[in-house]
Motif scaffolding. Structure first.
Motif, PDB file in Angstrom:
ATOM      1  N   SER A 143       0.643  -6.653  -5.361  1.00 18.65           N
ATOM      2  CA  SER A 143       0.192  -7.513  -4.184  1.00 18.65           C
ATOM      3  C   SER A 143       0.138  -9.104  -4.618  1.00 18.65           C
ATOM      4  N   LYS A 154      -2.740  -1.975  -7.762  1.00 21.02           N
ATOM      5  CA  LYS A 154      -1.790  -2.631  -6.776  1.00 21.02           C
ATOM      6  C   LYS A 154      -1.375  -3.923  -7.521  1.00 21.02           C
ATOM      7  N   ASP A 161       0.927  -1.266  -0.006  1.00 20.32           N
ATOM      8  CA  ASP A 161       0.019   0.007  -0.049  1.00 20.32           C
ATOM      9  C   ASP A 161       0.779   1.278   0.126  1.00 20.32           C
TER      10      ASP A 161
END
Length: 261
Positions: free
Chosen positions: A72, A69, A61
């Protein structure tokens, strides 16, 4: 200036919206968790892996600014690499025992040797570097640099059974390649011939072949420089050209001893 004007001035000049110092602190925590997970006999591996996963998500984050993202997706792949990394680190520790007569036990190597710590954090960061994770690998190795005095860029490629003695002042650049069973002593630099932003993504640091020993304060520079296998580089040598295999390179200086009456 008034207090309000000072605050306004500072806020106006804060130009980096993604510069969050929390990322540095969490990366150091993550690094310590990794080290405990792999080495501490009292640490529950399963419990720590759960903590690592949570911390890694927090790092994503902070470090990955893309909306979706994609970083991840790295965690599971990285987790699968940990047993292989540990296997390599155990070989590194064995190289310390084999090479250093001052090492009294394998526990001493893991607990007290800054060179081993630098190698451990390098290997843990290098896999994240290969996944393309931004900033975190570099923060990990800079943390190890601060604690050990050894600066290994996470982009360097290092083979098995690597030994660093004393550690202080060693610099290993981003595009350096070090093969198997290499020994390096304090103050060694594997660097570039010069610094220029145009050299980004260009190999600018040396290659060190198998079974090479590089003694204290030697400097080896240049992306085309290759130190041939089974060679020994003496202390304080300055090398900018390739060295053939089975070479002995020495830097001799005249030393005068005068008795003072």
């Amino acid at each position: 200036m008034t207090r309000a004007e000072i605050i306004a001035n500072i806020e106006e000049q804060k130009k980096n919206p993604n510069l969050k110092l929390e990322l540095k602190e969490k990366t150091e925590y993550f690094t310590n968790l990794l080290f405990y997970t792999l080495f501490d006999s009292n640490t529950e591996v399963a419990k720590n892996i759960d903590m690592l996963e949570v911390t890694f998500a927090e790092l994503i984050d902070l470090a990955c600014w893309e909306t979706e993202k994609p970083c991840s997706k790295i965690w599971q792949s990285y987790l699968e690499k940990l047993p292989v990394i540990l296997e390599k680190l155990n070989l590194d520790a064995a190289a310390f025992i084999k090479s250093d007569p001052a090492a009294n036990s394998i526990e001493e190597v893991y607990l007290a040797y800054p060179g081993f710590y630098a190698i451990a954090i390098y290997r843990l960061s290098h896999e994240l570097f290969k996944f393309g994770l931004p900033l975190i690998p570099r923060l990990m190795t800079e943390y190890a640099h601060r604690l050990s005095g050894t600066d290994i860029n996470p982009g360097a490629v290092i083979g098995e059974s690597f030994f660093i003695d004393h550690a202080t002042g060693i610099v290993i650049g981003e595009t350096a390649i070090i093969k198997n069973n290499v020994k390096i002593y304090q103050g060694v630099t594997l660097g570039g011939l010069y610094v220029d932003r145009k050299l980004r993504n260009v190999k600018r640091h040396p290659t060190v072949e198998d079974n090479v020993t590089i003694y204290a304060n030697a400097t080896i520079l240049g992306g085309n420089t290759v130190i041939g296998a089974n060679s020994t580089i003496g202390g304080n040598a300055w090398i900018t050209e390739s060295v053939p295999p089975n070479s002995l390179i020495t830097n001799t200086a005249e030393i005068k001893i005068k008795k003072v009456i």
